[in-house]
Design a protein around this motif. Structure first.
Motif, PDB file in Angstrom:
ATOM      1  N   SER A  58       0.859  -1.042  -0.005  1.00  0.00           N
ATOM      2  CA  SER A  58      -0.149   0.293   0.034  1.00  0.00           C
ATOM      3  C   SER A  58       0.892   1.274   0.115  1.00  0.00           C
ATOM      4  O   SER A  58       0.260   2.441  -0.467  1.00  0.00           O
ATOM      5  CB  SER A  58      -0.804  -0.013   1.209  1.00  0.00           C
ATOM      6  OG  SER A  58      -0.163   0.033   2.616  1.00  0.00           O
ATOM      7  N   SER A  59       1.989   1.257   0.416  1.00  0.00           N
ATOM      8  CA  SER A  59       3.008   2.301   0.514  1.00  0.00           C
ATOM      9  C   SER A  59       3.941   2.569  -0.885  1.00  0.00           C
ATOM     10  O   SER A  59       4.545   3.470  -0.817  1.00  0.00           O
ATOM     11  CB  SER A  59       4.048   2.310   1.892  1.00  0.00           C
ATOM     12  OG  SER A  59       4.679   1.081   1.626  1.00  0.00           O
ATOM     13  N   GLY A  60       3.758   1.518  -1.810  1.00  0.00           N
ATOM     14  CA  GLY A  60       4.370   1.613  -2.993  1.00  0.00           C
ATOM     15  C   GLY A  60       5.404   0.678  -3.208  1.00  0.00           C
ATOM     16  O   GLY A  60       6.135   0.907  -4.209  1.00  0.00           O
ATOM     17  N   THR A  61       5.938  -0.118  -2.125  1.00  0.00           N
ATOM     18  CA  THR A  61       7.087  -0.909  -2.276  1.00  0.00           C
ATOM     19  C   THR A  61       6.879  -2.156  -3.251  1.00  0.00           C
ATOM     20  O   THR A  61       5.668  -2.669  -3.003  1.00  0.00           O
ATOM     21  CB  THR A  61       7.527  -1.412  -0.923  1.00  0.00           C
ATOM     22  OG1 THR A  61       7.754  -0.580   0.094  1.00  0.00           O
ATOM     23  CG2 THR A  61       8.740  -2.448  -1.124  1.00  0.00           C
ATOM     24  N   THR A  62       7.637  -2.211  -4.369  1.00  0.00           N
ATOM     25  CA  THR A  62       7.413  -3.268  -5.319  1.00  0.00           C
ATOM     26  C   THR A  62       8.321  -4.330  -5.313  1.00  0.00           C
ATOM     27  O   THR A  62       9.475  -4.132  -4.873  1.00  0.00           O
ATOM     28  CB  THR A  62       7.442  -2.659  -6.682  1.00  0.00           C
ATOM     29  OG1 THR A  62       8.895  -1.866  -6.932  1.00  0.00           O
ATOM     30  CG2 THR A  62       6.524  -1.446  -6.793  1.00  0.00           C
ATOM     31  N   ASN A  63       8.033  -5.528  -5.803  1.00  0.00           N
ATOM     32  CA  ASN A  63       8.851  -6.639  -6.015  1.00  0.00           C
ATOM     33  C   ASN A  63       8.541  -7.224  -7.538  1.00  0.00           C
ATOM     34  O   ASN A  63       7.240  -7.372  -7.826  1.00  0.00           O
ATOM     35  CB  ASN A  63       8.621  -7.438  -4.979  1.00  0.00           C
ATOM     36  CG  ASN A  63       9.299  -8.886  -5.020  1.00  0.00           C
ATOM     37  OD1 ASN A  63      10.633  -8.847  -5.069  1.00  0.00           O
ATOM     38  ND2 ASN A  63       8.643 -10.105  -5.234  1.00  0.00           N
ATOM     39  N   TYR A  64       9.607  -7.659  -8.070  1.00  0.00           N
ATOM     40  CA  TYR A  64       9.250  -8.105  -9.440  1.00  0.00           C
ATOM     41  C   TYR A  64       9.979  -9.479  -9.701  1.00  0.00           C
ATOM     42  O   TYR A  64      11.069  -9.668  -9.145  1.00  0.00           O
ATOM     43  CB  TYR A  64      10.079  -7.060 -10.446  1.00  0.00           C
ATOM     44  CG  TYR A  64       9.220  -5.922 -10.743  1.00  0.00           C
ATOM     45  CD1 TYR A  64       9.534  -4.585  -9.732  1.00  0.00           C
ATOM     46  CD2 TYR A  64       8.102  -5.679 -11.464  1.00  0.00           C
ATOM     47  CE1 TYR A  64       8.862  -3.531 -10.098  1.00  0.00           C
ATOM     48  CE2 TYR A  64       7.504  -4.625 -11.549  1.00  0.00           C
ATOM     49  CZ  TYR A  64       7.979  -3.585 -10.827  1.00  0.00           C
ATOM     50  OH  TYR A  64       7.124  -2.301 -10.830  1.00  0.00           O
TER      51      TYR A  64
END
Length: 117
Positions: A53-59
């Protein structure tokens, strides 16, 4: 009733782009980690990307630099921008919502992405 509804899939030529959208309803969107997974014919479902929700991404390594996940917490939506598409990106793409407290997970029905060579 919880619903995750994906849209934006389709047929595209290699090198093209698509933007997938997922609209969530029936959940407190801000407490869910949102993600995209994909499943190709005859293969296991695999993680594509997640976003908190805070925008931390993982790919997944296979899509780093090619796909971008984003979310709009005001609209309860998550997006997947897919660029430089390759035939191996062909799959059903599924939206996922995981409660960050109890880890309960919901799935959408999926949207088909087909990339022609």
């Amino acid at each position: 009733q919880v619903q995750l509804v994906e849209s934006g899939g389709g047929l595209v030529q290699a090198g093209g782009s698509l933007r997938l959208s997922c609209t969530a309803s029936g959940i407190i969107f801000s407490i869910y980690v949102m993600g995209w997974y994909r499943q190709a014919p005859g293969k296991q479902r695999e993680l594509v990307a997640t976003i908190t929700s805070s925008g931390t991404t993982n790919y997944a390594d296979s899509v780093k630099g090619q796909f971008t996940i984003s979310r709009d917490n005001d609209k309860n939506m998550v997006y997947l921008q897919m660029n430089s598409l390759k035939p191996e990106d062909t799959a059903v793409y599924l939206c996922n919502a995981k409660n960050r407290y109890n880890l309960y997970t919901y799935w959408g029905q999926g949207t088909q992405v087909a990339v022609s060579s």
